[in-house]
Design an enzyme around this catalytic site. Structure first.
Site, mmCIF file in Angstrom:
data_model
loop_
_atom_site.group_PDB
_atom_site.id
_atom_site.type_symbol
_atom_site.label_atom_id
_atom_site.label_comp_id
_atom_site.label_asym_id
_atom_site.label_seq_id
_atom_site.Cartn_x
_atom_site.Cartn_y
_atom_site.Cartn_z
ATOM 1 N N HIS A 166 1.820 5.329 -0.906
ATOM 2 C CA HIS A 166 1.448 6.704 -1.222
ATOM 3 C C HIS A 166 2.534 7.286 -2.121
ATOM 4 O O HIS A 166 3.681 6.843 -2.090
ATOM 5 C CB HIS A 166 1.264 7.517 0.059
ATOM 6 C CG HIS A 166 0.029 7.139 0.811
ATOM 7 N ND1 HIS A 166 -1.047 7.984 0.957
ATOM 8 C CD2 HIS A 166 -0.308 5.991 1.444
ATOM 9 C CE1 HIS A 166 -2.000 7.370 1.663
ATOM 10 N NE2 HIS A 166 -1.569 6.157 1.966
ATOM 11 N N ASN B 14 -2.952 7.940 -2.433
ATOM 12 C CA ASN B 14 -2.469 6.609 -2.784
ATOM 13 C C ASN B 14 -2.020 6.565 -4.241
ATOM 14 O O ASN B 14 -2.378 7.424 -5.046
ATOM 15 C CB ASN B 14 -3.585 5.577 -2.589
ATOM 16 C CG ASN B 14 -4.018 5.454 -1.155
ATOM 17 O OD1 ASN B 14 -4.840 6.233 -0.689
ATOM 18 N ND2 ASN B 14 -3.471 4.491 -0.447
ATOM 19 N N HIS C 110 0.879 -1.182 0.000
ATOM 20 C CA HIS C 110 0.000 0.000 0.000
ATOM 21 C C HIS C 110 0.914 1.229 0.000
ATOM 22 O O HIS C 110 1.495 1.567 1.024
ATOM 23 C CB HIS C 110 -0.879 -0.050 1.258
ATOM 24 C CG HIS C 110 -1.806 1.104 1.427
ATOM 25 N ND1 HIS C 110 -3.170 0.947 1.545
ATOM 26 C CD2 HIS C 110 -1.588 2.440 1.542
ATOM 27 C CE1 HIS C 110 -3.744 2.122 1.722
ATOM 28 N NE2 HIS C 110 -2.793 3.048 1.718
ATOM 29 N N CYS D 104 -3.869 10.973 4.302
ATOM 30 C CA CYS D 104 -4.114 10.674 5.704
ATOM 31 C C CYS D 104 -4.039 11.957 6.505
ATOM 32 O O CYS D 104 -3.031 12.668 6.433
ATOM 33 C CB CYS D 104 -3.084 9.670 6.228
ATOM 34 S SG CYS D 104 -3.247 9.314 7.990
#
Length: 237
Positions: free
Chosen positions: A143, A183, A141, A174
């Site tokens: 960014h 993302n 995951h 976030c």
């Protein structure tokens, strides 16, 4: 009130504590997501808990979910660096992964929350985790704050990871990670995977339509490299 446009049990329920978990059976949800971080500072900002307390809450949800035959996916944030605490060591991540996997989570999403990592750091992290656990148990995951997300996906692929999180048009971020970008754009991820010969099952035309729709709705300009390139082709016609 329920949303009539969504079937009951659609999607994944994100839980910070055990309270909502009791409702999952009634709503026919089959998956729940829990989240924590190896950083005390990040956890305190995000959920007002230490890492120990946050992890314990996750384990309680796992225990309840197992009783109700609900699958659990875990998200671990700041796996390389924390905006408040600095560098995170692979051993710290491993110490969070171990009890979650022992509790039965089917997959752990490794969140590079602030988008500062480079492939070498991802390699070190995965080398440590994959000494103990199968690559099938992890997702990546990323960014894209410094434009390294797609390079980190490629490194993850080399290390055996086959599950990735992304967002249409690179949206996201976030609130507890100041300066972090969204993302990795799904358009960029799918372009890479398809060019490398991986079958994603994603309808490319519909993906781009969805991206155009949400960008228009939010009055945002595209940041996906693929979307920008395709827009440039249209302009030259």
């Amino acid at each position: 009130a329920s949303n009539p446009a969504l079937p009951i049990g659609f999607g994944v329920w994100l839980c910070a504590n055990s309270c909502p978990c009791y409702l999952l059976g009634l709503l026919h949800y089959h998956k729940v997501a829990v989240f924590t971080s190896p950083s005390d500072a990040f956890n305190l900002k995000n959920t007002n808990r230490t890492t120990t307390d946050s992890l314990q809450a996750c384990l309680e949800i796992c225990k309840q979910a197992e009783k109700d035959a609900i699958q659990v996916r875990a998200y671990i944030s700041t796996v390389v660096a924390c905006p408040y605490q600095g560098a995170i060591q692979a051993e710290q991540v491993l110490q969070v992964c171990e009890p979650l996997l022992e509790a039965g989570v089917y997959e752990i999403s490794l969140g590079e929350t602030i988008g500062v990592a480079v492939p070498q750091e991802i390699e070190v992290l995965l080398q440590n985790l994959l000494k103990r656990f199968s690559a099938k148990l992890f997702a990546s995951h990323f960014h894209d704050t410094y434009g390294m997300a797609i390079a980190n996906v490629y490194k993850s692929l080399e290390m055996g990871i086959r599950s990735f999180d992304s967002s249409i048009a690179g949206l996201g971020g976030c609130p507890y990670a100041p300066g972090a970008a969204g993302n990795l754009a799904t358009e960029d991820l799918i372009y890479l995977l398809e060019k490398l010969g991986f079958a994603t099952g994603i309808d490319w035309k519909k993906l781009l339509q969805a991206s155009e729709f949400i960008l228009h709705t939010l009055a945002k300009k595209p940041i996906s490299k693929v979307s920008i390139a395709l827009a440039g082709k249209k302009d030259r016609r």
